[in-house]
Scaffold this motif. Structure first.
Motif, short mmCIF file in Angstrom:
data_model
loop_
_atom_site.label_atom_id
_atom_site.label_comp_id
_atom_site.label_asym_id
_atom_site.label_seq_id
_atom_site.Cartn_x
_atom_site.Cartn_y
_atom_site.Cartn_z
N PRO A 1 -7.26 -7.53 -6.78
CA PRO A 1 -6.96 -6.77 -5.56
C PRO A 1 -6.57 -5.33 -5.85
O PRO A 1 -6.29 -4.95 -6.98
N SER A 2 -6.56 -4.56 -4.80
CA SER A 2 -5.82 -3.30 -4.80
C SER A 2 -4.51 -3.58 -4.05
O SER A 2 -4.48 -4.37 -3.11
N LEU A 3 -3.46 -2.93 -4.48
CA LEU A 3 -2.15 -3.15 -3.88
C LEU A 3 -1.51 -1.82 -3.55
O LEU A 3 -1.65 -0.84 -4.29
N PHE A 4 -0.79 -1.79 -2.43
CA PHE A 4 -0.17 -0.57 -1.95
C PHE A 4 1.25 -0.88 -1.47
O PHE A 4 1.56 -1.99 -1.06
N TRP A 5 2.07 0.15 -1.50
CA TRP A 5 3.34 0.13 -0.79
C TRP A 5 3.33 1.30 0.20
O TRP A 5 3.02 2.44 -0.18
N TYR A 6 3.67 0.95 1.45
CA TYR A 6 3.83 1.96 2.50
C TYR A 6 5.28 1.95 2.97
O TYR A 6 5.96 0.93 2.95
N VAL A 7 5.72 3.11 3.47
CA VAL A 7 7.06 3.23 4.05
C VAL A 7 6.93 3.68 5.50
O VAL A 7 6.02 4.46 5.84
N CYS B 1 4.43 -4.05 1.79
CA CYS B 1 3.51 -4.30 0.69
C CYS B 1 2.17 -4.67 1.30
O CYS B 1 2.12 -5.45 2.26
N VAL B 2 1.09 -4.14 0.74
CA VAL B 2 -0.24 -4.32 1.34
C VAL B 2 -1.23 -4.70 0.25
O VAL B 2 -1.26 -4.08 -0.82
N VAL B 3 -2.06 -5.71 0.52
CA VAL B 3 -3.10 -6.10 -0.41
C VAL B 3 -4.45 -5.78 0.21
O VAL B 3 -4.63 -5.88 1.43
N SER B 4 -5.37 -5.39 -0.61
CA SER B 4 -6.68 -4.98 -0.13
C SER B 4 -7.77 -5.59 -1.00
O SER B 4 -7.69 -5.53 -2.22
N MET B 5 -8.78 -6.17 -0.36
CA MET B 5 -9.93 -6.66 -1.09
C MET B 5 -11.13 -6.60 -0.16
O MET B 5 -11.10 -5.94 0.85
N GLY B 6 -12.18 -7.23 -0.52
CA GLY B 6 -13.38 -7.21 0.30
C GLY B 6 -14.26 -6.02 -0.06
O GLY B 6 -14.02 -5.32 -1.05
N THR B 7 -15.25 -5.79 0.74
CA THR B 7 -16.20 -4.72 0.48
C THR B 7 -15.48 -3.39 0.38
O THR B 7 -14.81 -2.97 1.32
N GLY B 8 -15.60 -2.77 -0.77
CA GLY B 8 -14.90 -1.51 -0.97
C GLY B 8 -13.40 -1.67 -0.94
O GLY B 8 -12.66 -0.69 -0.92
N ARG B 9 -12.93 -2.89 -0.96
CA ARG B 9 -11.50 -3.18 -0.88
C ARG B 9 -10.87 -2.44 0.29
O ARG B 9 -9.83 -1.79 0.17
N ARG B 10 -11.47 -2.57 1.46
CA ARG B 10 -10.96 -1.88 2.64
C ARG B 10 -10.40 -2.85 3.67
O ARG B 10 -10.06 -2.45 4.76
#
Lengths: 114, 114
Positions: free
Chosen positions: A31-37, A91-100
């Protein structure tokens, strides 16, 4: 399927002490992983992102997170809390086409006591 | 560079009335998202566009919600008729092409249904 679990709904720290916000993810693929505030009445702002390069990621305002594949974790840390850090963190996880395809955790509210 | 622009910022309507939200993404961003955020919770995806195509609308309640993204730029989200439970913040976000790109969020529209 992908999901993300934020282990604490509320975290309270004293100003000047370390911050730890915990996040575990579930993903069938890398995955790609993000943190947002999110500050009150403000939009979501990106703190940092992991995209399969360095496992220790540095973000804005002194925050950093470490990707641990063996533990499926992506915990957010900061050495010394400031009053202005009080906010909601996602916390956000991203996957799929283009990980969007972004999936958000339920959020952790950080309180900073003087 | 202008960010994601949403309007209106606030909307109060009576139940059973229609309502529409508008989003202008960052210039050049082909991916556009609409999220729903209930109080104290993380954002939940309603629909994701790649250019004009809705590639993920599985969570959009199609009996009352509709969305469009004409010409692959601006987008409109509509609710008709609105219900009390639709009171929430509606967030629009956009991201550029390429793998692992983060999403940029607008300020959101806070909808109150009375």
């Amino acid at each position: 399927a992908q999901s993300v679990t934020q282990l604490d709904s509320h975290v309270s720290v004293s100003e000047g002490t370390p911050v730890l916000l915990r996040c575990n993810y579930s993903s069938s693929y890398s995955p790609s992983l993000f943190w947002y505030v999110q500050h009150p009445n403000k939009g979501l702002q990106l703190l940092l992102k992991y995209t399969s390069a360095a496992t220790l990621v540095k973000g804005i305002n002194g925050f950093e997170a470490e990707f641990k594949k063996s533990e499926t974790s992506f915990h957010l840390t900061k050495p010394s809390a400031h009053m202005s850090d009080a906010a909601e963190y996602f916390c956000v996880v991203s996957m799929g086409t283009g990980r969007r395809a972004l999936t958000f955790g339920s959020g952790t509210r950080l309180q900073v006591q003087p | 560079e202008a960010g994601v622009v949403q309007s209106p910022r606030y909307k109060i309507i009576e139940k059973k009335q229609p309502v529409a939200f508008w989003c202008n993404p960052i210039s050049g961003h082909n991916t556009l998202y609409w999220y729903l955020q209930n109080l104290g919770q993380g954002p939940e995806l309603l629909i994701r566009y790649e250019n004009e195509e809705a590639v993920d609308d599985s969570q959009l309640p199609k009996d009352r919600f509709s969305a469009e993204r004409l010409k692959g730029v601006d987008s409109t989200l509509k609710i008709q008729p609105a219900e009390l439970g639709d009171s929430a913040v509606y967030l629009c976000a956009s991201s550029s092409d390429g793998v692992n790109t983060e999403a940029f969020f607008g300020q959101g529209t806070r909808l109150t249904v009375v």
